[in-house]
Design a protein around this motif. Structure first.
Motif, PDB file in Angstrom:
ATOM      1  N   ASN A 192       0.821  -1.219   0.000  1.00  0.00           N
ATOM      2  CA  ASN A 192       0.000   0.000   0.000  1.00  0.00           C
ATOM      3  C   ASN A 192       0.853   1.266   0.000  1.00  0.00           C
ATOM      4  N   ALA A 199      -0.504   2.941  -3.744  1.00  0.00           N
ATOM      5  CA  ALA A 199      -1.660   3.737  -3.331  1.00  0.00           C
ATOM      6  C   ALA A 199      -1.258   5.019  -2.613  1.00  0.00           C
ATOM      7  N   LYS A 200      -0.234   4.948  -1.768  1.00  0.00           N
ATOM      8  CA  LYS A 200       0.193   6.144  -1.039  1.00  0.00           C
ATOM      9  C   LYS A 200       0.735   7.201  -1.984  1.00  0.00           C
ATOM     10  N   ASP A 254      -2.307   8.707  -3.560  1.00  0.00           N
ATOM     11  CA  ASP A 254      -3.086   9.456  -2.569  1.00  0.00           C
ATOM     12  C   ASP A 254      -2.438  10.797  -2.228  1.00  0.00           C
ATOM     13  N   THR A 255      -1.124  10.813  -2.124  1.00  0.00           N
ATOM     14  CA  THR A 255      -0.415  12.045  -1.737  1.00  0.00           C
ATOM     15  C   THR A 255      -0.027  12.913  -2.935  1.00  0.00           C
ATOM     16  N   SER A 315      -3.716  -2.141  -3.984  1.00  0.00           N
ATOM     17  CA  SER A 315      -3.016  -0.858  -4.017  1.00  0.00           C
ATOM     18  C   SER A 315      -3.045  -0.241  -5.409  1.00  0.00           C
ATOM     19  N   SER A 352      -6.543   1.382  -6.312  1.00  0.00           N
ATOM     20  CA  SER A 352      -7.088   2.345  -5.354  1.00  0.00           C
ATOM     21  C   SER A 352      -6.475   3.727  -5.546  1.00  0.00           C
ATOM     22  N   ASN A 353      -7.315   4.741  -5.350  1.00  0.00           N
ATOM     23  CA  ASN A 353      -6.850   6.126  -5.435  1.00  0.00           C
ATOM     24  C   ASN A 353      -6.505   6.712  -4.074  1.00  0.00           C
ATOM     25  N   ASP A 354      -6.883   6.018  -3.000  1.00  0.00           N
ATOM     26  CA  ASP A 354      -6.576   6.521  -1.665  1.00  0.00           C
ATOM     27  C   ASP A 354      -6.199   5.361  -0.750  1.00  0.00           C
ATOM     28  N   MET A 355      -5.551   5.691   0.336  1.00  0.00           N
ATOM     29  CA  MET A 355      -5.035   4.686   1.263  1.00  0.00           C
ATOM     30  C   MET A 355      -6.146   3.911   1.963  1.00  0.00           C
ATOM     31  N   LYS A 356      -7.264   4.576   2.249  1.00  0.00           N
ATOM     32  CA  LYS A 356      -8.350   3.917   2.970  1.00  0.00           C
ATOM     33  C   LYS A 356      -8.890   2.732   2.183  1.00  0.00           C
TER      34      LYS A 356
END
Length: 265
Positions: A93, A97-98, A101-102, A180, A183-187
């Motif tokens: 992740n 993904a991180k 996300d960032t 990961s 996904s566009n975000d960590m959640k």
């Protein structure tokens, strides 16, 4: 087709995480190997009889009559399933993904490297860390066993147990990496990448308790891992191969989907 620069950068950024897990497993493995003796075995058997459901759930229903069987129960029933799984969840992740996300993925994509090259590098980094961890545990187990109990460990079967646990972690990490990548975000990444493996392990704990719950074995990947059977020489090599294939398929799917999907950059 990888970025050596990115791979080196990830090693510099994440080597401490791997070292932490190596240190923790070193402590536990040395302790567990040293626990192999008849007197303690009787104590553990008594505890297993007093709390059979709990011991069975964690794959520690019996001590076994040999060092190899003892380790297959007390080392590979819980510790070498859960701790590497946590490492895989963190790394998978964190590496894709991180970045998305960032917003850091935009920086990586601004380099001469293609999107596919970047994600292949990240996937390879996860696999390399798993291999290093399992290889280390294998070597440490053999050394500790030969020092404390010379000749008692069936090294060939012990190595096969570790190849089998590696195959399971390739499968689990493949699922984490796939989550990961989509996904566009960590959640969301953690919900899938951590939720599915944890659910698999909880189901396996229920399966270990036996009875009607044993039918749940068809709903967890951990059914493909059979350390006790390998320790006694009665195992299914196709389970090991299947786990490897499942893992590689999820890695490939993650790479392909990440390479083609729209990113919120």
């Amino acid at each position: 087709m990888i970025s050596n620069t990115l791979l080196k950068k990830e090693f510099k950024s994440n080597y401490k995480i791997l070292l932490i897990f190596i240190a923790v497993l070193t402590m536990y493995e040395v302790i567990i190997v040293s626990m192999f003796n008849p007197e303690l075995g009787e104590t553990l058997d008594a505890f297993a009889k007093a709390m059979p459901e709990i011991m069975s759930a964690f794959g520690m229903a019996n001590t076994g009559s040999t060092l190899t069987e003892f380790l297959s129960n007390y080392l590979y029933g819980f510790l070498l399933l859960v701790f590497p799984m946590i490492l895989e969840i963190i790394l998978a992740n964190k590496l894709v993904a991180k970045y998305v996300d960032t917003g850091s993925m935009a920086y990586l994509l601004s380099t001469p490297n293609s999107r596919k090259k970047i994600v292949i590098t990240q996937g390879l980094f996860v696999i390399i860390n798993i291999v290093i961890l399992i290889l280390y545990v294998t070597i440490l187990g053999i050394i500790c066993s030969e020092v404390m109990f010379p000749g008692d460990l069936n090294i060939e079967r012990f190595i096969l147990i570790n190849i089998s646990v590696l195959s399971i972690h390739i499968a689990i990490s493949g699922i984490c990496f796939f989550a990961s990548c989509i996904s566009n975000d960590m959640k969301l990444a953690y919900s899938i990448g951590a939720g599915v493996p944890i659910a698999f392990y909880i189901i396996q704990m229920l399966v270990n308790m036996g009875g009607k719950l044993e039918k749940l074995k068809y709903f967890t990947l951990f059914t493909l891992f059979e350390p006790n059977n390998i320790a006694t020489g009665n195992y299914h090599i196709e389970f090991l191969i299947a786990a490897f294939i499942i893992g590689i398929v999820f890695y490939i799917l993650g790479i392909l989907l990440f390479s083609k999907r729209d990113l919120p950059l």
